[in-house]
Structures are given as C-alpha cells and as structure tokens.
Motif scaffolding. Structure first.
Motif, PDB file in Angstrom:
ATOM      1  N   ASP A 125     -13.410   8.408  -5.334  1.00 43.61           N
ATOM      2  CA  ASP A 125     -13.695   6.940  -4.538  1.00 43.61           C
ATOM      3  C   ASP A 125     -13.140   6.577  -3.516  1.00 43.61           C
ATOM      4  OD1 ASP A 125     -13.586   4.544  -4.110  1.00 43.61           O
ATOM      5  OD2 ASP A 125     -12.215   3.808  -5.698  1.00 43.61           O
ATOM      6  N   PRO A 126     -14.619   6.081  -2.598  1.00 42.72           N
ATOM      7  CA  PRO A 126     -14.674   6.229  -0.625  1.00 42.72           C
ATOM      8  C   PRO A 126     -12.994   5.282  -1.041  1.00 42.72           C
ATOM      9  CG  PRO A 126     -16.506   5.194  -1.825  1.00 42.72           C
ATOM     10  CD  PRO A 126     -15.933   6.068  -2.708  1.00 42.72           C
ATOM     11  N   ASP A 127     -12.923   4.554  -1.335  1.00 44.89           N
ATOM     12  CA  ASP A 127     -11.697   3.451  -0.925  1.00 44.89           C
ATOM     13  C   ASP A 127     -10.357   4.061  -1.878  1.00 44.89           C
ATOM     14  OD1 ASP A 127     -13.891   1.365  -0.529  1.00 44.89           O
ATOM     15  OD2 ASP A 127     -14.092   1.030  -2.728  1.00 44.89           O
ATOM     16  N   ARG A 128     -10.414   5.250  -1.861  1.00 42.16           N
ATOM     17  CA  ARG A 128      -9.482   5.797  -2.162  1.00 42.16           C
ATOM     18  C   ARG A 128      -7.822   6.175  -0.999  1.00 42.16           C
ATOM     19  NH1 ARG A 128      -8.274   8.938  -7.040  1.00 42.16           N
ATOM     20  NH2 ARG A 128      -6.251   9.068  -6.149  1.00 42.16           N
ATOM     21  N   ARG A 129      -8.758   6.455  -0.257  1.00 45.58           N
ATOM     22  CA  ARG A 129      -7.894   6.724   0.959  1.00 45.58           C
ATOM     23  C   ARG A 129      -7.005   5.535   1.490  1.00 45.58           C
ATOM     24  NH1 ARG A 129     -10.280  11.723   4.671  1.00 45.58           N
ATOM     25  NH2 ARG A 129      -9.920  13.277   3.222  1.00 45.58           N
ATOM     26  N   LEU A 130      -8.079   4.493   1.480  1.00 43.96           N
ATOM     27  CA  LEU A 130      -7.803   2.883   1.861  1.00 43.96           C
ATOM     28  C   LEU A 130      -6.731   2.080   0.813  1.00 43.96           C
ATOM     29  CD1 LEU A 130     -11.369   1.114   2.890  1.00 43.96           C
ATOM     30  CD2 LEU A 130      -9.367   1.569   4.083  1.00 43.96           C
ATOM     31  N   ILE A 131      -6.595   2.867  -0.596  1.00 45.95           N
ATOM     32  CA  ILE A 131      -5.526   1.660  -1.855  1.00 45.95           C
ATOM     33  C   ILE A 131      -4.408   2.445  -1.288  1.00 45.95           C
ATOM     34  CG2 ILE A 131      -6.595   3.363  -3.569  1.00 45.95           C
ATOM     35  CD1 ILE A 131      -5.849  -0.263  -2.712  1.00 45.95           C
ATOM     36  N   GLU A 132      -4.306   3.863  -1.259  1.00 43.68           N
ATOM     37  CA  GLU A 132      -3.282   4.380  -0.665  1.00 43.68           C
ATOM     38  C   GLU A 132      -2.691   4.251   0.669  1.00 43.68           C
ATOM     39  OE1 GLU A 132      -5.019   8.362  -0.728  1.00 43.68           O
ATOM     40  OE2 GLU A 132      -4.865   8.922  -2.872  1.00 43.68           O
ATOM     41  N   ALA A 133      -2.742   3.750   1.650  1.00 46.72           N
ATOM     42  CA  ALA A 133      -3.088   3.132   3.048  1.00 46.72           C
ATOM     43  C   ALA A 133      -2.365   1.911   2.840  1.00 46.72           C
ATOM     44  CB  ALA A 133      -4.076   3.558   4.205  1.00 46.72           C
ATOM     45  N   ILE A 134      -2.581   1.251   2.276  1.00 47.71           N
ATOM     46  CA  ILE A 134      -2.715   0.065   2.040  1.00 47.71           C
ATOM     47  C   ILE A 134      -0.852  -0.229   1.136  1.00 47.71           C
ATOM     48  CG2 ILE A 134      -2.668  -2.139   0.884  1.00 47.71           C
ATOM     49  CD1 ILE A 134      -5.310  -1.768   1.438  1.00 47.71           C
ATOM     50  N   ALA A 135      -0.979   1.025   0.103  1.00 48.32           N
ATOM     51  CA  ALA A 135       0.239   0.692  -0.189  1.00 48.32           C
ATOM     52  C   ALA A 135       0.904   1.056   0.220  1.00 48.32           C
ATOM     53  CB  ALA A 135       0.100   1.664  -1.581  1.00 48.32           C
ATOM     54  N   GLY A 136       1.007   1.976   1.844  1.00 45.25           N
ATOM     55  CA  GLY A 136       1.811   3.033   2.370  1.00 45.25           C
ATOM     56  C   GLY A 136       1.968   1.494   3.952  1.00 45.25           C
ATOM     57  N   GLY A 137       1.103   0.044   4.023  1.00 46.71           N
ATOM     58  CA  GLY A 137       1.923  -0.797   4.641  1.00 46.71           C
ATOM     59  C   GLY A 137       0.792  -0.834   5.972  1.00 46.71           C
ATOM     60  N   ASP A 138      -0.554  -0.480   5.853  1.00 48.51           N
ATOM     61  CA  ASP A 138      -1.113  -0.599   6.520  1.00 48.51           C
ATOM     62  C   ASP A 138      -2.419  -1.722   6.436  1.00 48.51           C
ATOM     63  OD1 ASP A 138      -3.379   0.320   8.231  1.00 48.51           O
ATOM     64  OD2 ASP A 138      -3.304   2.501   8.014  1.00 48.51           O
ATOM     65  N   GLN A 139      -2.045  -2.376   7.025  1.00 48.54           N
ATOM     66  CA  GLN A 139      -2.538  -3.440   7.338  1.00 48.54           C
ATOM     67  C   GLN A 139      -4.454  -3.851   7.315  1.00 48.54           C
ATOM     68  OE1 GLN A 139      -1.196  -6.999   8.978  1.00 48.54           O
ATOM     69  NE2 GLN A 139       1.197  -6.605   8.006  1.00 48.54           N
ATOM     70  N   ALA A 140      -4.652  -2.435   8.853  1.00 45.59           N
ATOM     71  CA  ALA A 140      -6.044  -2.539   9.471  1.00 45.59           C
ATOM     72  C   ALA A 140      -7.276  -1.720   7.629  1.00 45.59           C
ATOM     73  CB  ALA A 140      -6.159  -1.442  10.313  1.00 45.59           C
ATOM     74  N   ALA A 141      -5.966  -0.664   7.130  1.00 45.50           N
ATOM     75  CA  ALA A 141      -6.763  -0.524   6.205  1.00 45.50           C
ATOM     76  C   ALA A 141      -7.189  -1.289   4.621  1.00 45.50           C
ATOM     77  CB  ALA A 141      -6.275   0.370   5.127  1.00 45.50           C
ATOM     78  N   LEU A 142      -5.960  -3.051   4.410  1.00 47.15           N
ATOM     79  CA  LEU A 142      -5.799  -3.906   3.998  1.00 47.15           C
ATOM     80  C   LEU A 142      -8.066  -4.602   4.523  1.00 47.15           C
ATOM     81  CD1 LEU A 142      -5.567  -5.950   1.994  1.00 47.15           C
ATOM     82  CD2 LEU A 142      -4.543  -7.017   3.396  1.00 47.15           C
ATOM     83  N   ALA A 143      -7.583  -4.650   5.879  1.00 49.93           N
ATOM     84  CA  ALA A 143      -8.600  -5.495   6.420  1.00 49.93           C
ATOM     85  C   ALA A 143     -10.166  -4.630   6.324  1.00 49.93           C
ATOM     86  CB  ALA A 143      -8.788  -5.821   7.648  1.00 49.93           C
ATOM     87  N   ILE A 144     -10.824  -3.741   6.018  1.00 50.64           N
ATOM     88  CA  ILE A 144     -11.519  -2.990   6.209  1.00 50.64           C
ATOM     89  C   ILE A 144     -12.323  -2.718   4.836  1.00 50.64           C
ATOM     90  CG2 ILE A 144     -12.313  -0.357   5.829  1.00 50.64           C
ATOM     91  CD1 ILE A 144     -10.697  -0.129   8.809  1.00 50.64           C
ATOM     92  N   LEU A 145     -10.562  -2.600   3.967  1.00 51.09           N
ATOM     93  CA  LEU A 145     -10.989  -3.029   2.168  1.00 51.09           C
ATOM     94  C   LEU A 145     -11.837  -4.247   1.506  1.00 51.09           C
ATOM     95  CD1 LEU A 145     -11.131  -0.694  -0.237  1.00 51.09           C
ATOM     96  CD2 LEU A 145      -8.695  -2.006  -0.741  1.00 51.09           C
ATOM     97  N   MET A 146     -11.169  -5.007   2.393  1.00 49.46           N
ATOM     98  CA  MET A 146     -11.604  -6.343   1.681  1.00 49.46           C
ATOM     99  C   MET A 146     -12.971  -6.992   2.497  1.00 49.46           C
ATOM    100  SD  MET A 146      -9.477  -7.699  -0.054  1.00 49.46           S
ATOM    101  CE  MET A 146     -10.203  -9.179  -0.397  1.00 49.46           C
ATOM    102  N   ALA A 147     -13.084  -6.786   3.671  1.00 47.25           N
ATOM    103  CA  ALA A 147     -14.514  -6.390   4.180  1.00 47.25           C
ATOM    104  C   ALA A 147     -15.759  -5.810   3.960  1.00 47.25           C
ATOM    105  CB  ALA A 147     -14.207  -6.238   6.033  1.00 47.25           C
ATOM    106  N   ARG A 148     -15.420  -5.191   3.252  1.00 46.27           N
ATOM    107  CA  ARG A 148     -15.968  -3.997   2.520  1.00 46.27           C
ATOM    108  C   ARG A 148     -16.597  -4.091   1.099  1.00 46.27           C
ATOM    109  NH1 ARG A 148     -14.393   1.824   1.923  1.00 46.27           N
ATOM    110  NH2 ARG A 148     -15.371   1.852   3.930  1.00 46.27           N
ATOM    111  N   HIS A 149     -15.676  -5.079   0.744  1.00 48.09           N
ATOM    112  CA  HIS A 149     -16.398  -5.529  -0.984  1.00 48.09           C
ATOM    113  C   HIS A 149     -16.221  -7.337  -0.436  1.00 48.09           C
ATOM    114  CE1 HIS A 149     -16.107  -1.585  -2.503  1.00 48.09           C
ATOM    115  NE2 HIS A 149     -14.615  -2.010  -2.765  1.00 48.09           N
ATOM    116  N   ALA A 150     -15.508  -7.519   0.308  1.00 41.03           N
ATOM    117  CA  ALA A 150     -15.962  -9.198  -0.126  1.00 41.03           C
ATOM    118  C   ALA A 150     -17.146 -10.554   0.201  1.00 41.03           C
ATOM    119  CB  ALA A 150     -15.297 -10.051   2.357  1.00 41.03           C
ATOM    120  N   ALA A 151     -18.276  -9.923   0.138  1.00 46.63           N
ATOM    121  CA  ALA A 151     -19.644 -10.416  -0.316  1.00 46.63           C
ATOM    122  C   ALA A 151     -19.819 -10.185  -1.779  1.00 46.63           C
ATOM    123  CB  ALA A 151     -20.887  -9.755   0.649  1.00 46.63           C
TER     124      ALA A 151
END
Length: 207
Positions: free
Chosen positions: A25-51
C-alpha cells in the motif's frame, strides 16, 4: 541450452502483481510516519485523499459546514489513531471507514437535537399555529425590534431566549420567508413557525 535452462530463465510473474498485498500500500509508510508523530506525513496523506473523502462525506451529511466538521474529525482520528492501524485493509479504506463512522455520529446527533427541539416546542406551545402578520395590525415583534436595546421594550426582546430571537431577527430584519429561515437555522419549517408565533405571543403582553 535445453528446456530446463529455458524454464529457469523465465521471469516469475504469474502472481507478482495479481496478489498485491497491503504491505505494498503506497500509504503505509505515511501512516507509519504519522504514528511516529510526523505532521508533514499527515498533511500529505490527507491531501492525497481529501477530494475523494470530501465528496463522500458531502454525500452523507450534505454540502455545508457539517461536511467540514466531519473532515476535521477524520484528520484528528487519523492523527491520534495511526498507531492502531491494522493492515487488514488499505489505509485509504481505513480512512473512509473513519469518515463514514464520523458522518453517522453527526447524523445521529443532529436527529436527536431536532427531536429534542420539536418536543420542547410542543411542550411550551402545543396548540400554537403560526400566522402571518395581518395588514393594518402592528406585529409586536416588528415593533419591538425597532426600539433601542436600552429601552424597556428593547429589553423585552432581549429577554427572549435565543431560540425565539433568531427566527424573529431573520423574519423582520432580513425579510426572510419561513422556508429561508428554516434553511438558515437548520430547522423544520413547522418549528420555525411555532417559534415565531410563541415569540409574538410573549411580546404582545409588553405593548
């Protein structure tokens, strides 16, 4: 080379793409980064699926501020629960599940609020039927809205609860119809009419 070497040289592709796993899953690394407190990863993930998420949420709760509230709740849930994500589904599907649950919670809350408001209106004014102002007769609400807030009559209007003030202001200050007021306040038209009538009856004693 013989058939054996020919077979060994063929690429093993029969199940390579057909059996794509959630680990890919291309989002797996992002969700793992978010779990580690990475706010930039959260912004990228939300932007990817926001629409796509936004389109679905608007279909569930309507295209108004409620949809924005649900999206904000989804963002918060992804941030706070990223560490709990289990790869039983894709991250995208997990996010849509969160959005659907948040939308359902909002709809249930809205339904309970409307039911409570209807019950309150009926309890306070069970036999009231709204009437439009009759030509040639001063409407007490219209009269009181014209007085300064510091006057006794203005104070009478200010003493009304907000649930009665709001529809009167829209009716007389903004010249809205009952249907327009209902849309603004997110109430049934019948509820708006009952509140306007109740407010008029309360104010009539002051004149």
């Amino acid at each position: 080379m013989g058939p054996q070497s020919s077979a060994s040289s063929r690429p093993h592709t029969s199940h390579r793409h057909a059996g794509r796993t959630h680990a890919q899953d291309p989002d797996r690394r992002l969700i793992e980064a978010i779990a580690g407190g990475d706010q930039a990863a959260l912004a990228i993930l939300m932007a990817r699926h926001a629409a796509d998420l936004g389109r679905a949420v608007r279909g569930w709760v309507g295209a108004d501020h409620a949809a924005d509230d649900v999206m904000a709740e989804v963002r918060l849930a992804v941030w706070t629960h990223a560490a709990r994500y289990q790869p039983l589904a894709t991250v995208r599907a997990w996010m849509f599940g969160i959005a659907r649950n948040k939308a359902r919670q909002l709809l249930r809350s809205r339904s309970r609020r409307l039911a409570h408001e209807r019950a309150e209106d009926l309890r306070q004014a069970p036999d009231l039927v709204a009437r439009e102002p009759t030509a040639g007769h001063a409407d007490p609400a219209a009269v009181l809205l014209g007085y300064p807030r510091s006057s006794g009559l203005g104070a009478a209007f200010d003493a009304l609860p907000a649930r009665l003030q709001d529809p009167l202001r829209l009716l007389f200050d903004q010249q809205m119809t009952y249907a327009e007021i209902a849309a603004v306040l997110d109430l049934p038209v019948g509820t708006v009419k009952r509140r306007v009538f109740e407010a008029r009856e309360r104010l009539r004693d002051v004149l």
